[in-house]
Design a protein around this motif. Structure first.
Motif, short mmCIF file in Angstrom:
data_model
loop_
_atom_site.label_atom_id
_atom_site.label_comp_id
_atom_site.label_asym_id
_atom_site.label_seq_id
_atom_site.Cartn_x
_atom_site.Cartn_y
_atom_site.Cartn_z
N TYR A 185 24.18 13.21 19.96
CA TYR A 185 25.57 13.31 19.82
C TYR A 185 26.09 14.60 19.62
CZ TYR A 185 26.71 8.55 21.36
OH TYR A 185 26.96 7.23 21.90
N ASP A 186 25.79 15.26 18.53
CA ASP A 186 25.92 16.64 18.17
C ASP A 186 25.58 17.61 19.45
OD1 ASP A 186 27.31 15.61 15.95
OD2 ASP A 186 25.36 15.99 14.64
N ALA A 187 24.50 17.46 19.84
CA ALA A 187 23.58 18.27 20.95
C ALA A 187 24.74 18.03 22.09
CB ALA A 187 22.18 17.99 21.15
N ILE A 188 25.20 17.01 22.63
CA ILE A 188 25.95 17.12 23.71
C ILE A 188 27.11 17.64 23.49
CG2 ILE A 188 27.03 15.42 25.12
CD1 ILE A 188 24.12 15.53 25.81
N ASP A 189 27.80 17.55 22.29
CA ASP A 189 29.20 18.05 21.81
C ASP A 189 28.96 19.56 22.10
OD1 ASP A 189 30.30 15.74 21.70
OD2 ASP A 189 30.08 15.67 19.31
N GLU A 190 27.75 20.21 21.44
CA GLU A 190 27.56 21.50 21.60
C GLU A 190 27.39 21.90 22.92
OE1 GLU A 190 23.96 24.41 20.08
OE2 GLU A 190 23.55 22.22 20.45
N ILE A 191 26.66 21.52 23.84
CA ILE A 191 26.63 21.67 25.17
C ILE A 191 27.95 21.84 25.87
CG2 ILE A 191 25.61 20.79 27.19
CD1 ILE A 191 23.22 19.98 25.98
#
Length: 332
Positions: free
Chosen positions: A89-95
Motif C-alpha cells: 500500500y505504501d509503494a502504491i501511494d508513492e507511485i
C-alpha cells in the motif's frame, strides 16, 4: 323560545362551513388542473424547438464521444506474501504521488523513459469475498464436531492464514493502451524488486527445499522399516502384540504410528511443494488482467449529458423570461 332556536342556528353554521370547505377543495383542484394545462400548452407551443434541442444535443454528444479519447483500465489481482501488505500500500501511494507530481526521473528509474501523465492513475483496494452469516454458523458447527483433534488445529491454522492474507486489486487507469501495458508491467516489477523481501524469499525457498529433502530421507527410512515388517509378518516370534514389531532385538515399534508418520511426511512434502509454487514473489500476481474500457454511469455519458444541458438551459431562460414579465406587471 330563544333557547329552542339556538340548536338550529348551530346546524346552519355547520352546513355553511362544510360548503365553504368543498368550495376550497374545488378551487384547489381547478388550480392544479389549470397549472397542468398551462404546462401542456407551453410544451405544445415549443415542441419543435425542444425536439430540435434534443437532436442537436445528441449530435454534439455523439461527436464528442468519437473525438475524445476513451479511458482504459487494467486490473491486477495480487496476494502479498511475507507480511508485505503495508509495503504494498505504501509503494502504491508513492507511485500515485509521483504521478500527480509528474516526476519523470522517478519513472525513468523504473525503466519508463516516455510517459503521458494525462489520465494516468494507480489505485489499490482489498478484494472482499462474499459470504453469509448462515454459512459461517454452519462452518463453526462443523468445526465443533472435531473437538480437540489434530484435524481441527490444521483447519483453524489454514483458516487464519487465509483470513489474514486477503487478495488485493491494483487498478491502472490510462489512455494509451500500449503505454499503459508497459507502465503496469514496469510498476509490478518495481513492487517485487525490494531487497528486503527478496532476501526473505531466498531464505524461505532454501529452507523449504531443505525441509523437503529431509522429509524424503525420513520417508525412505520409514518405508524401509515397513518393508522389513512386511517380510517378517509370517514370523510370530518377531511380532509383539497386534500392532508392534521387534527389529534386530531392539525395542518394539508401533506399526500404526509408522503409517501415520509416513502419511504426515507425504502431506508435508506436498504442502512445501505447493508453497514453493505459490511463493515465488513477495507480491504474488494471481491474475494480470486485460485492458478494458472504463464504464461510466448512464447520465455521465456525453451523448445523454449534452441534450440534458441544452434542455435545462432552455427551461432556465424560459423561467427568467416569465419572472421578468411578472416583475414588469408589479411596477407602478
Amino acid at each position: 323560545m330563544a333557547e329552542n332556536l339556538k340548536p338550529e342556528n348551530n346546524h346552519s353554521s355547520d352546513e355553511i362551513d362544510l360548503g365553504q370547505l368543498l368550495q376550497l377543495v374545488k378551487k384547489g383542484f381547478n388550480s392544479i388542473f389549470r397549472f397542468v394545462l398551462r404546462i401542456f400548452l407551453y410544451l405544445k407551443k415549443n415542441i419543435f424547438l425542444l425536439i430540435g434541442l434534443i437532436l442537436l444535443g445528441f449530435g454534439v454528444g455523439y461527436g464528442l464521444s468519437k473525438i475524445i479519447t476513451k479511458k482504459l483500465k487494467r486490473e491486477v489481482i495480487v496476494k502479498p506474501q511475507f507480511e508485505s501488505k503495508n509495503y504494498l500500500y505504501d509503494a502504491i501511494d508513492e507511485i500515485q504521488a509521483n504521478i500527480e507530481a509528474e516526476d519523470t526521473l522517478f519513472f525513468k528509474s523504473l525503466g519508463i523513459n516516455e510517459i503521458d501523465f494525462k489520465g494516468l492513475e494507480v489505485v489499490i483496494n482489498r478484494v472482499v469475498e462474499e459470504g453469509t452469516s448462515e454459512t459461517d454458523a454452519k462452518y463453526l458447527e462443523l468445526l465443533q464436531s472435531f473437538e480437540n483433534t489434530e484435524a481441527i488445529a490444521d483447519i483453524v491454522r489454514a483458516e487464519l492464514q487465509n483470513k489474514s492474507s486477503f487478495n488485493h486489486r491494483i487498478t491502472f487507469f490510462y489512455k494509451n493502451q500500449k503505454a499503459g501495458k508497459e507502465f503496469s508491467e514496469k510498476v509490478m516489477e518495481y513492487l517485487n524488486n525490494n531487497e528486503y523481501f527478496s532476501e526473505m524469499l531466498d531464505i524461505y525457498v532454501e529452507n523449504a527445499k531443505d525441509r523437503i529433502e529431509r522429509d524424503k530421507q525420513l520417508l525412505d527410512q520409514v518405508d524401509l522399516i515397513i518393508t522389513n515388517y512386511s517380510k517378517k509378518m509370517g514370523s510370530q516370534d518377531n511380532i509383539a502384540g497386534n500392532d508392534r514389531i521387534v527389529l534386530d532385538n531392539q525395542e518394539t515399534v508401533n506399526i500404526t504410528g509408522l503409517f501415520s508418520l509416513k502419511n504426515d511426511l507425504i502431506r508435508d512434502i506436498e504442502t512445501k511443494k505447493l508453497e514453493l509454487l505459490k511463493n515465488t514473489k513477495a507480491i504474488q500476481i494471481i491474475n494480470f488482467g486485460q485492458p478494458q474500457q472504463v464504464q461510466k454511469s448512464f447520465f455521465g455519458k456525453k451523448i445523454v449529458l449534452i441534450p440534458s444541458l441544452f434542455l435545462g438551459l432552455f427551461f432556465l431562460i424560459s423561467i427568467l423570461k416569465y419572472l421578468n414579465v411578472k416583475s414588469e406587471e408589479l411596477k407602478f
